[in-house]
Design an enzyme around this catalytic site. Structure first.
Site, short mmCIF file in Angstrom:
data_model
loop_
_atom_site.label_atom_id
_atom_site.label_comp_id
_atom_site.label_asym_id
_atom_site.label_seq_id
_atom_site.Cartn_x
_atom_site.Cartn_y
_atom_site.Cartn_z
N LYS A 22 0.84 -1.21 0.00
CA LYS A 22 0.00 0.00 0.00
C LYS A 22 0.87 1.26 0.00
CE LYS A 22 -2.70 0.71 3.76
NZ LYS A 22 -2.36 2.00 4.40
N ARG A 27 2.91 5.94 -3.37
CA ARG A 27 4.08 6.73 -3.80
C ARG A 27 4.34 6.56 -5.29
NH1 ARG A 27 4.20 5.62 1.48
NH2 ARG A 27 5.53 6.80 2.93
N ARG A 123 -8.92 11.91 12.18
CA ARG A 123 -7.48 11.75 12.40
C ARG A 123 -6.72 13.08 12.35
NH1 ARG A 123 -5.49 6.76 8.89
NH2 ARG A 123 -3.67 7.04 10.23
N GLN A 170 4.66 9.23 7.04
CA GLN A 170 3.73 10.06 6.29
C GLN A 170 4.12 11.54 6.39
OE1 GLN A 170 -0.20 9.09 7.67
NE2 GLN A 170 -0.15 7.04 6.76
N ASP A 320 1.97 -1.12 11.80
CA ASP A 320 0.65 -1.60 11.38
C ASP A 320 0.38 -3.05 11.78
OD1 ASP A 320 0.04 0.85 10.27
OD2 ASP A 320 0.85 0.32 8.31
N ARG A 395 -7.45 -3.34 9.56
CA ARG A 395 -6.52 -4.24 10.26
C ARG A 395 -7.16 -4.84 11.53
NH1 ARG A 395 -2.40 -3.65 6.78
NH2 ARG A 395 -1.84 -1.53 6.22
C1 S3P Z 1 2.54 4.76 6.15
C2 S3P Z 1 3.11 5.08 7.34
C3 S3P Z 1 2.54 4.68 8.63
C4 S3P Z 1 1.57 3.52 8.50
C5 S3P Z 1 0.61 3.69 7.36
C6 S3P Z 1 1.36 3.88 6.06
C7 S3P Z 1 3.14 5.29 4.93
O1 S3P Z 1 1.87 5.79 9.19
O2 S3P Z 1 0.83 3.35 9.68
O3 S3P Z 1 -0.25 2.57 7.23
O4 S3P Z 1 2.81 4.81 3.82
O5 S3P Z 1 3.97 6.21 5.01
P1 S3P Z 1 2.68 6.93 10.01
O6 S3P Z 1 3.74 7.40 9.12
O7 S3P Z 1 1.70 8.03 10.29
O8 S3P Z 1 3.14 6.23 11.24
#
Ligand code: S3P
Length: 441
Positions: A22, A27, A123, A170, A320, A395
């Site tokens: 994912k 990206r 969120r 993220q 995750d 999840r």
């Molecule tokens: C992700 C980063 C994680 C993860 C999410 C996907 C990403 O979140 O929990 O499912 O693709 O960068 P955080 O970066 O907020 O921890």
């Protein structure tokens, strides 16, 4: 609502291919849309989250389509070339899509409106808004920095140096993506390394990045305004999705399962380290590099697990995977203590509470103290027999369906529709191995 139930399975056997990663899929679409030329992406996750990002990039001017052979073709517009979307971008359930795209549009002179489903609207987005405002964007959000919100992009963005206050790939990625259209160097410093798919893929498309590990963490410096060039790529299987069949195979007696093509980027393998410490019979076969990411086939056999302590430093490498790890811990002999889980409270649901409530309902003794979760493993199957609220969290839904496969009584979840955000075809894939997951009345 699509209720599902899972009941005690005989052995799970066979091979399956994990769905596309994912994180890598989001990206791939975003960076290909910012590159010049046509990129062909194979193995893209066709889950709802990623499809939302595809639609959003299309609304911002990129041409994205699926070809007859299942590959995705993206004609990029070049950095700085995005057009204002005519309508609100609805990112559905996807925090990654919303946060990464906020970064992208923050350094384009356009205004973009974002919304999402009830989970995403709860969120926190301030963690992304804050650095993007320093770069010159204006952001108008609901109370607490929540969606719906508007990003008024900076026509002349400034490069910034930003130290991440929370370990979040993220937030890191949002800043780097915004930095693509700023002159000079955009620098992110992360005290704890998080998944580096953005960095790897930026290089794949031709951006220059300098990455250095120092006493204060990892420093990532991106040279702004590169010309990104279209570059085909293959998306590896998602280790976070593979975690569900993997743990099901460990828990259901007599099982042997091989999951093919799973990404084993070292910043994603905290669960494999933990399961190995718990005594899991697990091996990595055919380790190789695909699309710039390490990949392997995972073989798992049912195993008697024991409780372990999982250190806080490992959390970013398996963030995750805690819902399904907690399920494994319920079957293990002895206590498993997981530290440093604060970020679980702001995922698709408050996962710390959802795990604790669900396990308690299934007859497992758990304790939450601050950011620590302790699960008292029975060394035997727990009772199960509960109804679990999925809370728009894929999840949580999958983790408790896995519990039901090896518990004494079936587990029912109130809504399985959310699983399609990250693992379309989950029920069919699991039942293909011998699982017993079915629509519930
Ligand atoms: C992700 C980063 C994680 C993860 C999410 C996907 C990403 O979140 O929990 O499912 O693709 O960068 P955080 O970066 O907020 O921890």
């Amino acid at each position: 609502m699509t209720p599902l139930s899972s009941g005690t399975a005989a052995a799970l056997n066979g091979r399956l291919r994990a769905p596309g990663d994912k994180s890598v899929s989001h990206r791939a679409l975003i960076l290909a849309a910012l590159a010049v030329g046509r990129t062909r992406v194979t193995g893209l996750l066709e889950g709802e989250d990623v499809m939302r990002t595809a639609a959003a990039m299309g609304a911002l001017g990129a041409a994205i389509r699926r070809s007859d052979d299942g590959a995705w073709l993206i004609d990029g517009v070049g950095i700085g070339g995005l057009a204002e979307a005519e309508d609100v971008l609805d990112l559905g359930n996807s925090g990654t899509g919303a946060r990464l795209l906020m970064g992208v549009v923050a350094s384009h002179g356009i205004t973009t409106f974002f919304t999402g489903d009830a989970s995403l609207r709860r969120r926190p987005m301030a963690r992304v808004a804050e650095p993007l405002q320093r770069l010159g964007a204006r952001i108008i959000a609901r109370d607490g920095g929540r969606l719906p919100l508007a990003v008024i992009g900076a026509a002349s963005p400034l490069p910034i140096t930003y130290r991440l206050p929370v370990p979040s790939a993220q937030v890191k990625s949002a800043v780097l993506l915004a930095g693509l259209n700023a002159p000079g160097e955009t620098i992110v410093i992360e005290p704890q390394p998080t998944r580096d798919h953005s960095e790897r893929m930026l290089r794949h498309f031709g951006a220059a990045l300098a990455i250095d590990d120092g006493p204060n963490g990892r420093r990532i410096a991106l040279k702004g305004q590169p010309e990104l060039k279209a570059a085909d790529l293959a998306v590896p299987g998602d280790p976070s999705s593979a975690a569900f069949p993997a743990i099901a195979a460990l828990l259901v007696p007599g099982s042997e399962v091989v999951i093919e093509g799973v990404g084993v980027n070292p910043l994603r393998t905290g669960l494999l380290d933990t399961l190995t410490e718990m005594g899991a019979e697990l091996s990595l076969l055919q380790e190789r590099i695909e699309g710039g990411e390490p990949v392997a086939d995972l073989r798992l056999r049912s195993s008697a697990l024991r409780g372990v302590a999982v250190p806080a430093e490992r959390a970013p490498r398996m963030i995750d995977e805690y819902p399904v790890l907690a399920v494994a811990a319920a079957f293990a002999k002895g206590r498993t203590v997981m530290h440093g889980l604060g970020e679980l409270r702001v995922k698709e649901s408050d996962r710390l509470s959802a795990i604790a409530q669900g396990l308690t309902a299934c007859g497992v003794s758990v304790a939450v103290e601050g950011d620590t979760l302790a699960v008292d493993g029975l060394g035997a199957p727990p009772a199960g027999g509960a109804e679990i609220a999925a809370k728009l969290d894929h999840r949580i839904a999958m983790a408790f369906l896995v519990l039901g496969l090896a518990a004494r009584r079936p587990v029912r979840i109130d809504d399985g529709a959310t699983i399609a955000t990250s693992f379309p075809g989950f029920v069919e894939a699991m039942n293909g191995l011998g699982a017993t997951i079915a629509p519930a009345p």
